[in-house]
Design a protein around this motif. Structure first.
Motif, PDB file in Angstrom:
ATOM      1  N   ALA A 176      18.428  20.722  44.711  1.00 30.80           N
ATOM      2  CA  ALA A 176      19.663  21.060  45.411  1.00 30.80           C
ATOM      3  C   ALA A 176      20.518  19.819  45.661  1.00 30.80           C
ATOM      4  O   ALA A 176      21.750  19.836  45.493  1.00 30.80           O
ATOM      5  N   GLU A 177      19.874  18.723  46.047  1.00 23.55           N
ATOM      6  CA  GLU A 177      20.618  17.518  46.400  1.00 23.55           C
ATOM      7  C   GLU A 177      21.187  16.802  45.192  1.00 23.55           C
ATOM      8  O   GLU A 177      22.316  16.306  45.216  1.00 23.55           O
ATOM      9  N   GLU A 178      20.431  16.717  44.105  1.00 27.04           N
ATOM     10  CA  GLU A 178      20.868  15.992  42.911  1.00 27.04           C
ATOM     11  C   GLU A 178      22.086  16.645  42.266  1.00 27.04           C
ATOM     12  O   GLU A 178      23.053  15.969  41.899  1.00 27.04           O
ATOM     13  N   VAL A 179      22.033  17.962  42.088  1.00 29.34           N
ATOM     14  CA  VAL A 179      23.135  18.666  41.428  1.00 29.34           C
ATOM     15  C   VAL A 179      24.411  18.557  42.248  1.00 29.34           C
ATOM     16  O   VAL A 179      25.490  18.264  41.712  1.00 29.34           O
ATOM     17  N   LEU A 180      24.318  18.753  43.543  1.00 29.93           N
ATOM     18  CA  LEU A 180      25.496  18.671  44.408  1.00 29.93           C
ATOM     19  C   LEU A 180      26.036  17.250  44.487  1.00 29.93           C
ATOM     20  O   LEU A 180      27.252  17.034  44.570  1.00 29.93           O
ATOM     21  N   ASP A 181      25.159  16.263  44.434  1.00 24.96           N
ATOM     22  CA  ASP A 181      25.575  14.872  44.544  1.00 24.96           C
ATOM     23  C   ASP A 181      26.570  14.491  43.447  1.00 24.96           C
ATOM     24  O   ASP A 181      27.599  13.871  43.725  1.00 24.96           O
ATOM     25  N   VAL A 182      26.282  14.864  42.205  1.00 26.88           N
ATOM     26  CA  VAL A 182      27.171  14.509  41.096  1.00 26.88           C
ATOM     27  C   VAL A 182      28.530  15.181  41.266  1.00 26.88           C
ATOM     28  O   VAL A 182      29.580  14.569  41.050  1.00 26.88           O
TER      29      VAL A 182
END
Length: 310
Positions: A176-182
């Motif tokens: 969840a965090e990685e995808v939203l971060d980009v």
């Protein structure tokens, strides 16, 4: 004591050995949190008017960008759509942050309160509480309703937060965090993006970078001595979690809100090659980490390809 000396756990949570090197990562993250954390209630101008021409997210991140339907839409429809899309993503974030907080609390239950890992875990939970409030206020400010996941997905979330542990829990968090971060790294620089979205994205990117490092470290620790069966099961479980999260990010109601034919919009999103490329871009670092830790198997890769994350 050398950094690689083992430190015994004083609880029942792990079958691996926690080292002082692991705890050292948490100490550095605590130092970072002390030096660089934000209070959204004062960092963001909640009373500032919303310029009517500004989008909710960079148009390139819209699910319909690059389609024939996008070309047919008026600029006002595009603005409305992107505002509803970003709020749908924020609401998905709130939903999963509530799951995340419960999993982390359960993981730290009876852990040593003097450990840096314990203290940073509680720091992360405090951050996530502020983030959820921040996203909720932003959606309220934009006048967008609370988009919620499908009932079956919501029930699956209840089961996941109650049962997931160890690498599966932290793997779900990392997805969840990685995808939203980009995505948010682009939104915070978007000149035609609402300042309220740019501001919330800046705060989230800075603070979530620590959360991602913590999740990666927790996964590495648990995978350190994992056997093939455990690794394969974890890889599949994390991929299923990714499928649920990514497929729930944009609610179908956003197309109705923009005055579009929902059926046609969903068909064009499904065939949108531009969106597929953007999803692969946002997942690149995540896929590299999963491969590094042995959590990208043939079975899990098939799920990521179906999502266009790989």
């Amino acid at each position: 004591m050398a950094l690689t000396d083992p430190v015994a756990r004083h609880d029942h949570r792990h079958t691996t050995r926690h080292t002082t090197a692991d705890d050292d990562v948490s100490r550095r993250l605590l130092e970072s949190a002390a030096a660089l954390s934000y209070d959204p209630s004062v960092e963001i101008d909640w009373d500032a008017p919303l310029p009517p021409e500004h989008h909710g997210l960079n148009p390139e991140w819209s699910t319909l960008y690059g389609t024939r339907l996008w070309d047919e839409m008026t600029e006002q429809q595009r603005v409305t759509l992107t505002r509803h899309e970003v709020c749908s993503i924020m609401n998905t974030g709130i939903w999963f942050e509530m799951i995340l907080q419960q999993m982390v609390l359960r993981d730290q239950y009876l852990n040593n309160p003097a450990s840096a890992e314990f203290r940073f875990a509680l720091t992360e939970i405090a951050d996530e509480c502020r983030h959820s409030i921040m996203f909720a206020r932003a959606c309220e400010k934009m006048g967008v309703p609370a988009y919620r996941p499908h009932k079956l997905v919501a029930q699956a979330g209840r089961a996941f937060k109650s049962l997931a542990k160890g690498e599966l829990a932290y793997g779900g968090i990392l997805v969840a965090e990685e995808v939203l971060d980009v995505m948010q790294r682009d939104w915070m620089r978007g000149e035609d993006v609402l300042e309220i979205v740019r501001g919330t994205s800046r705060i989230h990117v800075v603070e979530e970078s620590r959360h991602m490092k913590f999740a990666r470290q927790e996964i590495r620790e648990r995978m350190r001595h994992a056997g093939p069966a455990r690794r394969a099961n974890a890889a599949f479980g994390i991929a299923v979690c990714a499928y649920v999260i990514v497929s729930s990010m944009v609610h179908p109601g956003v197309y109705k809100a923009a005055g579009l034919d929902v059926g046609r919009a969903l068909d064009e999103v499904k065939a949108n090659e531009h969106r597929k490329a953007m999803l692969r871009t946002s997942s690149r670092h995540l896929m590299a980490f999963l491969a590094e830790t042995g959590l990208l198997t043939r079975r899990s890769a098939a799920i990521y390809r179906r999502l266009h994350m790989l």
